[in-house]
Design a protein around this motif. Structure first.
Motif, PDB file in Angstrom:
ATOM      1  N   UNK A 192      -0.146   5.751  -5.712  1.00  0.00           N
ATOM      2  CA  UNK A 192      -1.802   6.137  -4.489  1.00  0.00           C
ATOM      3  C   UNK A 192      -1.904   4.417  -3.988  1.00  0.00           C
ATOM      4  N   UNK A 193      -3.435   4.574  -2.940  1.00  0.00           N
ATOM      5  CA  UNK A 193      -3.868   3.934  -2.423  1.00  0.00           C
ATOM      6  C   UNK A 193      -5.096   3.092  -3.109  1.00  0.00           C
ATOM      7  N   UNK A 194      -4.400   1.375  -3.241  1.00  0.00           N
ATOM      8  CA  UNK A 194      -5.526   0.621  -4.055  1.00  0.00           C
ATOM      9  C   UNK A 194      -6.620   0.560  -3.979  1.00  0.00           C
ATOM     10  N   UNK A 195      -7.188   0.983  -2.752  1.00  0.00           N
ATOM     11  CA  UNK A 195      -9.037   0.791  -2.609  1.00  0.00           C
ATOM     12  C   UNK A 195      -8.992   1.780  -2.850  1.00  0.00           C
ATOM     13  N   UNK A 196      -8.917   3.168  -2.432  1.00  0.00           N
ATOM     14  CA  UNK A 196      -9.278   4.725  -2.961  1.00  0.00           C
ATOM     15  C   UNK A 196      -9.095   4.669  -4.956  1.00  0.00           C
ATOM     16  N   UNK A 197      -7.937   4.217  -5.494  1.00  0.00           N
ATOM     17  CA  UNK A 197      -7.473   4.168  -6.771  1.00  0.00           C
ATOM     18  C   UNK A 197      -8.762   2.938  -7.347  1.00  0.00           C
ATOM     19  N   UNK A 198      -9.477   2.497  -6.719  1.00  0.00           N
ATOM     20  CA  UNK A 198      -9.997   1.170  -7.692  1.00  0.00           C
ATOM     21  C   UNK A 198     -11.494   1.717  -7.517  1.00  0.00           C
ATOM     22  N   UNK A 233       0.783  -1.159   0.364  1.00  0.00           N
ATOM     23  CA  UNK A 233       0.405  -0.293  -0.230  1.00  0.00           C
ATOM     24  C   UNK A 233       0.897   1.137  -0.207  1.00  0.00           C
ATOM     25  N   UNK A 234       0.669   1.802  -1.079  1.00  0.00           N
ATOM     26  CA  UNK A 234       1.519   3.283  -1.161  1.00  0.00           C
ATOM     27  C   UNK A 234       0.702   4.849  -0.598  1.00  0.00           C
ATOM     28  N   UNK A 235       0.874   5.828   0.004  1.00  0.00           N
ATOM     29  CA  UNK A 235       0.003   6.510  -0.104  1.00  0.00           C
ATOM     30  C   UNK A 235       1.008   8.064   0.105  1.00  0.00           C
ATOM     31  N   UNK A 243      -5.766  -2.650 -13.013  1.00  0.00           N
ATOM     32  CA  UNK A 243      -6.078  -2.372 -11.614  1.00  0.00           C
ATOM     33  C   UNK A 243      -5.834  -2.492 -10.307  1.00  0.00           C
ATOM     34  N   UNK A 244      -4.219  -2.831 -10.888  1.00  0.00           N
ATOM     35  CA  UNK A 244      -3.150  -2.436  -9.627  1.00  0.00           C
ATOM     36  C   UNK A 244      -4.127  -3.979  -8.990  1.00  0.00           C
ATOM     37  N   UNK A 245      -4.364  -5.136  -9.579  1.00  0.00           N
ATOM     38  CA  UNK A 245      -4.092  -6.556  -9.361  1.00  0.00           C
ATOM     39  C   UNK A 245      -2.218  -7.360  -9.679  1.00  0.00           C
ATOM     40  N   UNK A 246      -1.649  -6.766  -9.977  1.00  0.00           N
ATOM     41  CA  UNK A 246      -0.476  -7.372 -10.601  1.00  0.00           C
ATOM     42  C   UNK A 246      -0.338  -6.005 -10.603  1.00  0.00           C
ATOM     43  N   UNK A 247       1.091  -5.535 -10.185  1.00  0.00           N
ATOM     44  CA  UNK A 247       2.308  -4.296 -10.945  1.00  0.00           C
ATOM     45  C   UNK A 247       3.120  -4.370 -11.790  1.00  0.00           C
TER      46      UNK A 247
END
Length: 588
Positions: A414-420, A333-335, A394-398
């Motif tokens: 970006x936060x995966x959760x916010x991005x998705x 997770x990156x913020x 979708x950042x299921x993989x980077x």
């Protein structure tokens, strides 16, 4: 084994006070159990001494009824405390274990939500389900039974040893010498049987996975007539489980008789030496009786532990499987950057490279620019990298190399959760859960009102269909959603996506398995959904993407052609051949 239980201790820690209360109650139970032979020994000594005195005609000989009555009252009080201790220990340990089990399941569920998609790609769903159910239950059962009994056993041995040394230290040494022998036997058997218990747990997970797949694909098995082969494979797994389970249980079952042999030898030695000491007048008959009972009170805890051995070893294997999930590496997770506003939908792939395994490159040097509101169709043969491209977006993989940017921001920052939350997806396999139609639609936006849901349904041409169903929006769908058609499910997923108001859409064309009339209805709904949104469409029927702003033709991870429908046909390349082959097949 101890290492495994140390791992599970953090889940017990919040309830340690209840465990302490349970142990206090166990101490009460053990002390009263240990006092039982001694109290009875006092009565027996008093009775036998007076009976012998009366038989010898000694003056004033007779039973001291007041003394015996006091012993009986003491015995009754001991029994009452014993029962209260037993009740309290079971009550408090049950509360602690059930609370721990709840927290453990919650932790697994929370962990699963933080695991990457790649983790599940490598594992069977049935095996993961087994860790939720069978493994957690094995841990709970072992904890429920083992905590009390193991503490009881350890304290019993300790207090019995103290009482034996108080009564006669020579006999106590005989019993204590036998205990390390019993421990050595038990440890040797555990060392041999434990690998089989671990293997048994893994095979059980494999069995759960096979059953889950078989039930999910039952119609396909029936369709192709693979009932016999499915049954054969199931029998092979169950036979493997039988063989491993037999070895584990048989080896574990050897512990009790071998430990009992050591205990019986100790009992014979105590009876022989104790009898000689009694004849010599160095030990009373009551204390000899107490000693023989103490031998069994030492033997019983050891046998109790051996009986729990199979359960404890199964729980150890279960703990290892559960902790494998809890200790798995989570999604990074990156913020570094927060979304200050909703995305416009501008997407850039810059020199992207990716592979699922290092020795098999899949996507290399992939670059494309997508403007806000554009519809991008992705076509190509199976294995070309279409779905992988969506997984990366979708950042299921980077990505391994290069970058993917939205509105100029590297998505890895970006936060995966916010991005998705900015995405909406309509997949070829429509997913709905058991519940009402209204609840399934609201899944796209939990804050949506009933009026919002109806508006989304009308916009996607699904409102009329819903109102014809028994119960309308409140109709309950079963677990497989088999009480509505595939096309109807697709319309519901489109309405759900519209309700979420995404900025970027991913559409895995959902019209390939429905009739022409329903295909047109779904296509209209999808057109409504795509209005004003950046859309990525994985196309199977090329007739549905003729109006796309940009068509990417992929093969082996590379863009081999790009352009709109007219320009690609004019180029008479790969797309031209693919398009004509579909229409030629349709005409034939």
């Amino acid at each position: 084994m101890l290492n495994s239980f140390q791992k599970i201790w953090p889940f017990f820690k919040p309830y340690r006070f209840k465990l302490i209360l349970s142990i206090v109650c166990v101490v009460m139970t053990v002390i009263t159990n240990v006092l039982e032979p001694f109290v009875l020994g006092l009565a027996i000594t008093e009775i036998t001494a007076n009976v012998l005195a009366m038989a010898q005609g000694q003056a004033g000989a007779g039973l001291n009824y007041r003394y015996i009555l006091m012993i009986l009252l003491l015995y009754f009080l001991r029994g009452l405390i014993n029962q209260l201790g037993t009740y309290g220990s079971n009550y408090y340990v049950t509360e602690a274990v059930q609370a721990m089990t709840r927290d453990l399941r919650d932790a697994i569920m929370s962990k699963i939500n933080r695991l990457p998609v790649s983790y599940f790609d490598r594992r069977q769903f049935g095996d993961m389900l087994g860790r939720f159910t069978n493994d957690v239950e094995a841990i709970a059962n072992a904890a429920q039974q083992a905590i009390i009994q193991v503490v009881n056993a350890i304290l019993s041995i300790l207090f019995v040893a103290i009482m034996m040394f108080i009564l006669q230290w020579q006999l106590a040494l005989i019993v204590l010498i036998s205990m390390p022998l019993s421990y050595a036997v038990a440890r040797a058997i555990v060392k041999v049987s434990q690998p089989h218990f671990k293997k048994q747990a893994n095979i059980l997970g494999k069995l759960n996975g096979f059953v889950q797949e078989s039930l999910t694909g039952f119609n396909v098995i029936k369709l192709f007539g693979h009932e016999d082969s499915s049954e054969t494979e199931f029998r092979q797994i169950t036979q493997e489980l039988f063989d491993t389970g037999f070895k584990a249980s048989f080896l574990s079952s050897l512990m009790m008789p071998l430990v009992s042999v050591v205990s019986h030898l100790a009992y014979l030695a105590v009876a022989l030496v104790g009898g000689l000491l009694t004849i010599a007048g160095r030990l009373t008959i009551g204390n000899l009786q107490a000693f023989t009972q103490y031998v069994w009170q030492v033997n019983q805890p050891i046998q109790m532990i051996t009986q729990l051995s199979a359960m404890v070893q199964s729980a150890t294997a279960a703990i290892d499987r559960v902790m494998e999930v809890l200790e798995a590496e989570e999604e990074t997770q990156a913020y570094d950057q927060e979304l200050q506003q909703a995305l416009s939908g501008q997407v850039s792939f810059k020199d992207v490279a990716f592979s699922y395994s290092p020795d098999k490159p899949l996507i290399e040097d992939f670059s494309v620019e997508v403007e806000p509101g554009q519809t991008v169709a992705i076509v190509g043969p199976t294995g070309a990298g279409k779905t992988t491209l969506i997984n990366l977006l979708m950042r299921f993989y980077d990505v391994n190399e290069g970058s993917i940017e939205v509105d100029g921001i590297d998505i890895r920052s970006l936060s995966r959760q916010e991005y998705r939350k900015q995405f909406g997806m309509v997949l070829q396999d429509a997913w709905l859960y058991e519940g009402s139609i209204q609840d399934n639609l609201r899944f796209g936006n939990l804050d949506a009102s009933d009026q919002d849901i109806v508006a989304a349904a009308k916009a996607t041409n699904v409102d009329h269909f819903i109102r014809t169903l028994p119960g309308g929006y409140h109709m309950h769908m079963n677990q497989e959603s088999s009480n509505i058609s595939l096309g109807q499910k697709q319309l519901l997923t489109i309405a759900r996506a519209l309700l979420s108001d995404p900025k970027i859409l991913i559409l895995d064309e959902a019209t390939s398995s429905v009739d022409t009339r329903l295909e047109l209805l779904i296509q209209k709904a999808m057109d409504k959904l795509m209005e004003g949104r950046t859309s990525f469409v994985i196309a199977h029927r090329l007739s549905t993407i003729q109006d796309a702003d940009l068509i990417l033709v992929m093969d082996q991870g590379h863009i081999i052609e790009s352009g709109n429908h007219a320009s690609l046909l004019a180029a008479q390349g790969f797309y031209y051949d693919l398009y004509n082959s579909q229409f030629t097949s349709a005409k034939d």
